[in-house]
Design an enzyme around this catalytic site. Structure first.
Site, mmCIF file in Angstrom:
data_model
loop_
_atom_site.group_PDB
_atom_site.id
_atom_site.type_symbol
_atom_site.label_atom_id
_atom_site.label_comp_id
_atom_site.label_asym_id
_atom_site.label_seq_id
_atom_site.Cartn_x
_atom_site.Cartn_y
_atom_site.Cartn_z
ATOM 1 N N ASP A 95 -7.014 -3.438 2.615
ATOM 2 C CA ASP A 95 -8.446 -3.778 2.644
ATOM 3 C C ASP A 95 -9.272 -2.569 3.086
ATOM 4 O OD1 ASP A 95 -7.221 -4.071 5.224
ATOM 5 O OD2 ASP A 95 -9.032 -5.039 5.941
ATOM 6 N N GLU B 195 -6.875 -5.795 7.777
ATOM 7 C CA GLU B 195 -6.717 -4.942 8.964
ATOM 8 C C GLU B 195 -8.069 -4.681 9.608
ATOM 9 O OE1 GLU B 195 -6.651 -1.163 11.263
ATOM 10 O OE2 GLU B 195 -7.824 -1.643 9.495
#
Ligand SMILES: [Zn+2]
Length: 358
Positions: free
Chosen positions: A71, A132
């Protein structure tokens, strides 16, 4: 060849936007490359459209893991190049995630791809996570997986300019809440109500935070106010005002001390809720993993720790060896015109290949 492939994979990952969603599409791209190269890939759903994966070199339970997150943060602001085009110009790959951390993930993938079964170091694995940036939530979800319980060596490809660090600070996210009487805006209270109370508390916190480095045991801690919320209509005095604070601490025994310090700084009338805590991570600079990375890279292990947190907060248990090593400058992360030197991506791929090599 290895470097070119690493950049090509990083570019392909940038072209799949994964701003807090859609990691499944990026994970699929990675899974296909790893499966083609003969890695045993397990896809793990984290949330709708958000897949994580574990790829193993062989059947044996893994002991060494190379990891990265799929991400990114959003790409706000005016960019010189489309943030999701993956343009290569001036010796750099440009786009959201070039440094944090699709450059590093591309390098891991290229390294893994380049090793046939007979060349792969046994008991190695690759973990690619989702979510994350919102507090290592994906890593928290995958950390208990059976396959990861024997991992004793962790390498995370976060941007360090290809320097070797063996630890990072922890982070504490807190919500501060001030209360006051709700009422008509035409008759404001003399104390400023909930908003007034919060404003004064934040002034006290900022004043104290500017001297934080001198506090006993709190050196290298930081406190930043990252959110504010109050009010629902222009003519109504809200009964509540909240702020979000991001606090960072160098060692885990400093975490509760830092929260107490913040509680004292803002005063008793402010209630504090812990939203999330990402533990600090630390290993010895002379651990075998760091020494091996150092000889592959041809440079030493740095004394300092990374200022940011990583998925290792959730993945690495105490007593495990941790190395943070990846292409790109951390100052590029989260900014406009994020970019990463293609040479650095190639260099990282070479080091990761060495770490995965039999
Ligand atoms: Zn990152």
């Amino acid at each position: 060849m290895l470097g070119t492939r690493a950049v090509e994979l990083a570019q392909a990952l940038i072209q799949v936007p994964t701003v807090g969603e859609n990691e499944a599409a990026a994970a699929e791209l990675c899974a296909e490359a790893l499966v083609r190269a003969g890695w045993e890939v397990e896809r793990l759903p984290f949330a709708d459209g958000r897949t994580q994966l574990i790829a193993r070199a062989d059947d044996a339970p893994p002991e060494r893991c190379l990891t990265g997150h799929l991400d990114t943060v959003p790409a706000d602001g005016e960019w010189s190049h489309d943030p999701f085009a993956g343009v290569i110009a001036d010796g750099c790959l440009w786009g959201r995630g070039a440094a944090d951390m699709k450059g590093g993930v591309g390098a891991i993938l290229a390294a893994a791809e380049s090793l046939t079964l007979d060349l792969r170091r046994p008991r190695t694995c690759i973990v690619l996570t989702a979510a994350e940036e919102t507090g290592a939530e994906g890593a928290a979800d995958i950390a208990g997986h059976d396959l990861l319980q024997g991992v004793r060596e962790w390498v995370v490809a976060e941007p360090t300019d290809n320097r070797i660090l063996v630890g990072h600070r922890g982070a504490l996210w807190l919500r501060l809440r001030a209360h006051g009487r709700a009422g008509h805006a035409s008759a404001p209270p003399s104390d400023g109500g909930a908003i007034g109370a919060l404003r004064c508390a934040l002034d006290r916190l900022e004043e104290a935070a500017s001297k934080l480095t001198t506090g006993p045991g709190l050196a290298a801690s930081t406190v930043a106010i990252t959110g504010l919320e109050a009010g629902s209509a222009p003519n109504v005095l809200p009964d509540e005002a909240t702020a979000v604070v991001d606090a960072r601490y160098p060692t885990n025994d400093g975490r509760d001390r830092l929260q107490r310090w913040i509680t004292d700084a803002v005063g008793a009338e402010i209630s504090i809720e812990r939203i999330r805590a990402m533990p600090a991570v630390s290993a010895s600079p002379t651990c075998a993993l760091a020494v091996e990375a150092s000889s592959l890279l041809g440079s030493g292990v740095e004394e300092r720790h990374a200022t940011y947190f990583t998925d290792l907060s959730e993945l690495a248990q105490s007593g495990t060896a941790t190395v943070i090593l990846g292409p790109g400058d951390v100052r590029q992360a989260h900014g406009v015109d994020e970019h990463c030197s293609v040479e650095a991506i190639a260099e990282a791929a070479r080091v990761y290949r060495g770490l995965l090599l039999r």
